[in-house]
Design a protein around this motif. Structure first.
Motif: not given
Ligand code: ATP
Length: 373
Positions: A104-105, A107-108, A112, A125, A127, A173-175, A227, A229, A240
């Motif tokens: 679904i996503g 990050g750097s 996720v 969720a 990561k 937990e999944y948001m 950050n 959610l 995060d």
């Molecule tokens: P970075 O790690 O660079 O700060 P980021 O915050 O976008 O970047 P991630 O925290 O890895 O990276 O998240 C990537 C994507 O997954 C984002 O769109 C975030 O909204 C979504 N996401 C992260 N954690 C959850 C979660 N627990 N439930 C639902 N979506 C999530």
């Protein structure tokens, strides 16, 4: 002396430091001194930081500014990781327990996924991060312990973690309503915005989460709408913990320059010692995002934005008259330049602005509308 015509060769920096500083009411001598100090900091700390102008306006899922700072250096934390810390990772294949895994996503630092928990019959969720070496594993181990150790209704909780196929799998937990950035962009695209009662609700929830972290001597250091959610039930949680750090001594202050430029407090940019109050400043920038869809200086390069934050005085709502006295006063309390004078999370939770907060049911309606879009 600063060479105002050609400061240090950063393409994003202004060539007119003096006028920027003078126009913000700073005396000439102080302007020169400040410009020099800030130049030294930017020069030393941000060499190589990304300098591309960031565009956010109106575009759904547009590129977002990334956090800056040396994540691993920031973690040389004098907190030795003992075996108990390392035991946080179960050495099994998480796919035994989690199925229907869908990305679904990104990050750097990792990807996720959404997945189903076969045992508890719920969606979670995950990561995944692939640390490059032993030191990077220590960083992830530290972060995972941090997330596991704190349980609060306004902080995204970590259920368990695995070390499998050279990756850390962090089960959270999944948001289900995505990030606050998505909702802000959705409303902005529709020509709409949050009312004050909605902003108060979001800030109240974030401050409750911060109070929990701060009272345990932890600073989040990357508070921003990306950050935050959301749940379709109207819940709001801070996520995060990647840059979260610990103040081992309650009086201790850190001075690692880290965060995402537009949300960074001036004392962080200046490389001064800082504590939990830097999260309060970032919360005020989050309030501006909620009110105006974007943080201040977003059209500037990251470098110039940092310069402006450090020199231009407290940020304010663009159209102060459009907002209540309570909201303006709340902003003033969050953006006192001296951290000691800036309100704490506890003080802000008693601020009259938050008494205007709407209900969870109301917020759920907005989050659902944005989610369905
Ligand atoms: P970075 O790690 O660079 O700060 P980021 O915050 O976008 O970047 P991630 O925290 O890895 O990276 O998240 C990537 C994507 O997954 C984002 O769109 C975030 O909204 C979504 N996401 C992260 N954690 C959850 C979660 N627990 N439930 C639902 N979506 C999530």
């Amino acid at each position: 002396q600063v060479d105002f015509a050609n400061p240090v060769g950063f393409s994003g920096l202004p060539s007119d430091f003096e006028s920027v500083l003078l126009s913000s009411g700073i005396e000439r001598d102080e302007a020169v001194e400040n410009a020099q100090a800030i130049m030294d900091i930017l020069n030393n700390q941000y060499k190589g930081a990304h300098e591309k102008p960031v565009q956010i306006a109106g575009l759904r899922r547009s590129p977002r500014p990334a956090a800056t700072g040396d994540r691993e250096a920031s973690r040389k934390l004098n907190i030795p990781l003992d075996q108990a810390n390392k035991d946080i990772f179960k050495l099994e294949d998480p796919r035994k327990y989690y199925h229907s895994i869908v990305k679904i996503g990104q990050g750097s630092y990792g990807s996720v996924y959404k997945a189903s928990d076969a045992r508890k019959k719920k969606v979670i969720a995950i990561k995944t991060v692939k640390p490059s070496d032993e030191e990077a594993w220590d960083v992830v181990t530290y972060e995972t312990n941090m997330m596991r150790s704190i349980q609060h209704q306004n902080l995204v909780h970590c259920y368990e973690a695995f070390k499998f196929s050279e990756r850390a799998w962090i089960v959270m937990e999944y948001m289900d309503a995505g990030s606050l950035t998505d909702v802000i962009e959705y409303l902005d695209t529709c020509g709409l915005g949050f009312d004050e009662c909605h902003i108060a609700y979001i800030l109240k929830n974030i401050l409750q989460g911060l109070l929990c972290l701060h009272s345990r001597g932890k600073i989040h250091r990357d508070v921003k709408s990306d950050n935050v959610l959301l749940g379709l039930d109207g819940s709001v949680k801070l996520a995060d913990f990647g840059f979260c750090t610990e103040l081992t001594d309650p009086r201790a202050k850190r001075n690692t320059v880290i965060g995402t430029p537009f949300w960074m407090a001036p004392e962080v940019i200046r490389g001064q010692k800082y504590g939990t109050k830097c999260d309060i400043w970032s919360t005020s920038i989050l309030a501006i995002e909620c009110a105006e869809a974007q943080p201040p200086w977003v059209k500037e390069t990251a470098m110039r934005a940092m310069f402006l934050i450090a020199t231009n005085g407290p940020p304010r709502l663009k159209d102060k008259g459009a907002w209540s006295a309570e909201f303006n006063s709340f902003m003033e309390r969050c953006t006192e330049l001296a951290p000691a004078k800036r309100a704490s999370a506890e003080e802000l939770l008693a601020h009259p602005f938050l008494a205007k907060s709407s209900t969870k049911t109301d917020m759920a309606r907005i989050f659902r509308a944005a989610y369905q879009e």
